[in-house]
Design a protein around this motif. Sequence first.
Motif, PDB file in Angstrom:
ATOM      1  N   ASP A 177       0.822  -1.221   0.000  1.00 56.77           N
ATOM      2  CA  ASP A 177       0.000   0.000   0.000  1.00 56.77           C
ATOM      3  C   ASP A 177       0.852   1.265   0.000  1.00 56.77           C
ATOM      4  OD1 ASP A 177      -2.411  -1.324  -0.082  1.00 56.77           O
ATOM      5  OD2 ASP A 177      -2.655  -1.380   2.094  1.00 56.77           O
ATOM      6  N   VAL A 178       1.967   1.222   0.706  1.00 52.19           N
ATOM      7  CA  VAL A 178       2.707   2.451   0.946  1.00 52.19           C
ATOM      8  C   VAL A 178       3.764   2.748  -0.116  1.00 52.19           C
ATOM      9  CG1 VAL A 178       4.665   1.576   2.325  1.00 52.19           C
ATOM     10  CG2 VAL A 178       3.682   3.819   2.833  1.00 52.19           C
ATOM     11  N   LEU A 179       4.257   1.731  -0.824  1.00 53.03           N
ATOM     12  CA  LEU A 179       5.354   1.953  -1.766  1.00 53.03           C
ATOM     13  C   LEU A 179       5.085   3.063  -2.791  1.00 53.03           C
ATOM     14  CD1 LEU A 179       6.865  -1.580  -2.411  1.00 53.03           C
ATOM     15  CD2 LEU A 179       8.125   0.505  -1.877  1.00 53.03           C
ATOM     16  N   PRO A 180       3.883   3.123  -3.377  1.00 43.85           N
ATOM     17  CA  PRO A 180       3.650   4.205  -4.346  1.00 43.85           C
ATOM     18  C   PRO A 180       3.654   5.593  -3.731  1.00 43.85           C
ATOM     19  CG  PRO A 180       2.059   2.420  -4.639  1.00 43.85           C
ATOM     20  CD  PRO A 180       2.755   2.184  -3.329  1.00 43.85           C
ATOM     21  N   ARG A 181       3.654   5.672  -2.400  1.00 48.32           N
ATOM     22  CA  ARG A 181       3.562   6.974  -1.731  1.00 48.32           C
ATOM     23  C   ARG A 181       4.882   7.404  -1.082  1.00 48.32           C
ATOM     24  NH1 ARG A 181      -1.127   7.590   2.247  1.00 48.32           N
ATOM     25  NH2 ARG A 181      -0.542   9.762   1.889  1.00 48.32           N
ATOM     26  N   ILE A 182       5.972   6.726  -1.431  1.00 49.15           N
ATOM     27  CA  ILE A 182       7.283   7.085  -0.890  1.00 49.15           C
ATOM     28  C   ILE A 182       8.054   7.870  -1.943  1.00 49.15           C
ATOM     29  CG2 ILE A 182       9.475   6.205  -0.020  1.00 49.15           C
ATOM     30  CD1 ILE A 182       7.141   5.817   1.904  1.00 49.15           C
ATOM     31  N   LYS A 183       8.427   9.089  -1.631  1.00 47.43           N
ATOM     32  CA  LYS A 183       9.099   9.953  -2.604  1.00 47.43           C
ATOM     33  C   LYS A 183      10.606   9.747  -2.627  1.00 47.43           C
ATOM     34  CE  LYS A 183       9.208  14.702  -4.261  1.00 47.43           C
ATOM     35  NZ  LYS A 183      10.601  15.123  -4.243  1.00 47.43           N
ATOM     36  N   ASP A 184      11.210   9.502  -1.461  1.00 45.99           N
ATOM     37  CA  ASP A 184      12.664   9.345  -1.393  1.00 45.99           C
ATOM     38  C   ASP A 184      13.094   8.112  -2.201  1.00 45.99           C
ATOM     39  OD1 ASP A 184      15.276  10.121   0.236  1.00 45.99           O
ATOM     40  OD2 ASP A 184      15.102   7.937   0.280  1.00 45.99           O
ATOM     41  N   ASN A 185      13.954   8.334  -3.178  1.00 40.16           N
ATOM     42  CA  ASN A 185      14.339   7.249  -4.091  1.00 40.16           C
ATOM     43  C   ASN A 185      14.941   6.052  -3.366  1.00 40.16           C
ATOM     44  OD1 ASN A 185      13.498   8.886  -6.139  1.00 40.16           O
ATOM     45  ND2 ASN A 185      15.520   9.321  -6.964  1.00 40.16           N
ATOM     46  N   GLN A 186      15.947   6.308  -2.527  1.00 35.57           N
ATOM     47  CA  GLN A 186      16.649   5.209  -1.881  1.00 35.57           C
ATOM     48  C   GLN A 186      15.737   4.456  -0.922  1.00 35.57           C
ATOM     49  OE1 GLN A 186      19.837   4.117  -2.704  1.00 35.57           O
ATOM     50  NE2 GLN A 186      19.010   2.382  -1.554  1.00 35.57           N
ATOM     51  N   LEU A 187      14.929   5.187  -0.177  1.00 37.96           N
ATOM     52  CA  LEU A 187      14.011   4.528   0.747  1.00 37.96           C
ATOM     53  C   LEU A 187      13.010   3.667  -0.023  1.00 37.96           C
ATOM     54  CD1 LEU A 187      12.813   3.993   3.512  1.00 37.96           C
ATOM     55  CD2 LEU A 187      11.501   6.118   3.298  1.00 37.96           C
ATOM     56  N   ALA A 188      12.491   4.192  -1.141  1.00 37.69           N
ATOM     57  CA  ALA A 188      11.527   3.425  -1.939  1.00 37.69           C
ATOM     58  C   ALA A 188      12.151   2.125  -2.435  1.00 37.69           C
ATOM     59  CB  ALA A 188      11.033   4.261  -3.112  1.00 37.69           C
TER      60      ALA A 188
END
Length: 373
Positions: A342-353
């Motif tokens: 659910d959350v992956l599409p809402r993570i902006k930071d490249n490395q964290l994603a």
Amino acid sequence: MMKNDWKTIQSWRKSTRIELRSKRKELTVEQRANTRKTVSDLLQHNFKELQNPDLLKEACICFCWPFEGEINFLDLVREALKHGATAALPVVVEKNKPLEFWAWHPGMKMVRGIWDIPMPEERIPVTPTIALVPLVGFDDEGYRLGYGGGYFDRTLASLDTRPLTIGVGYSSGHLETIYPQPHDIPLDAIVTEAGCSIFRNRGQQITTDSANIESYASPPCFMHEVDPIYLGYKSRPEVIDLLNDFLARELEGIKIISHITKQSDAPISNHSLIQISEMKDKIHHMLSKHIAQFTNVSNSAEHSVKEKKKAHVARIDSPQSSDQNLVKLKSIHHQSIRMLQDVLPRIKDNQLALDLQNMLGTHEQIIRKLTTS
């Protein structure tokens, strides 16, 4: 009339996109979740290509990684993969050129693409048989209002074999007409939470107007130019809370593994337990690192987290059987997988994603080990 005035239509489409995207932004999390379930059910019910096991084995499903509130079809695609289907993500390889479709599977290494959207790191071109196409708007003739870059229409016009094209989106995007032009290509079907409309334009010849093919309403917006909150990205405080939540679940899992290891009737081999522990240690280190970075804390924060880990594992809970511990361990990982999806599409930071994408793959590996060992 506006139908024949391309400049006026361009302006109308641009303002309509803004209005419809704003409406989509206002949907609640519950509304999005309900729509995702309804549309997924309608897709499986109305298209034999997505329900027949024999046809699924031959299917290659193209879907778009969701952003800006689009419907998330990762669960639907994962389920199809279990039945032998393959999947692909569209990739922009060159501006104003047709898209390529690259093979995708859960847990694979991902990088950020031209619009800052996740894409496979490895280029494995495939030919989709089914395309789930996100809608900004749509009309009663099966024409789609997209983001204005023209990539989808340009790609369909270039394909020798056209896939089954299904527009997917919210009923709030319905328009009387999009004032279709020669370069606009109708979809085979449109599915929203309000129902399914099938047009079956698949067998029709595709024609394009070379004079207008480059004159789309607006260039595709680059993700870094848009307010992350508008796109539905999680804010910094939300990310910190999320990471701490994941970390707490990892600590709980490590504690349960510690208990299972000490039980003589452990339902899983020591070798598998060691492998799972090593996987979880890497996840724990990754989460601790990102928490320190997002909270602007020095490296001593990681040491503090490690001390909390020791204290957490050392705490003694009421004794449970090894089978009960295993059930609880599986439950923790299933919950984390759902949260990650659910959350992956809402993570902006490249490395964290990318790290969370890898964490998702690791959790899926752990579930397989817990199930088969």
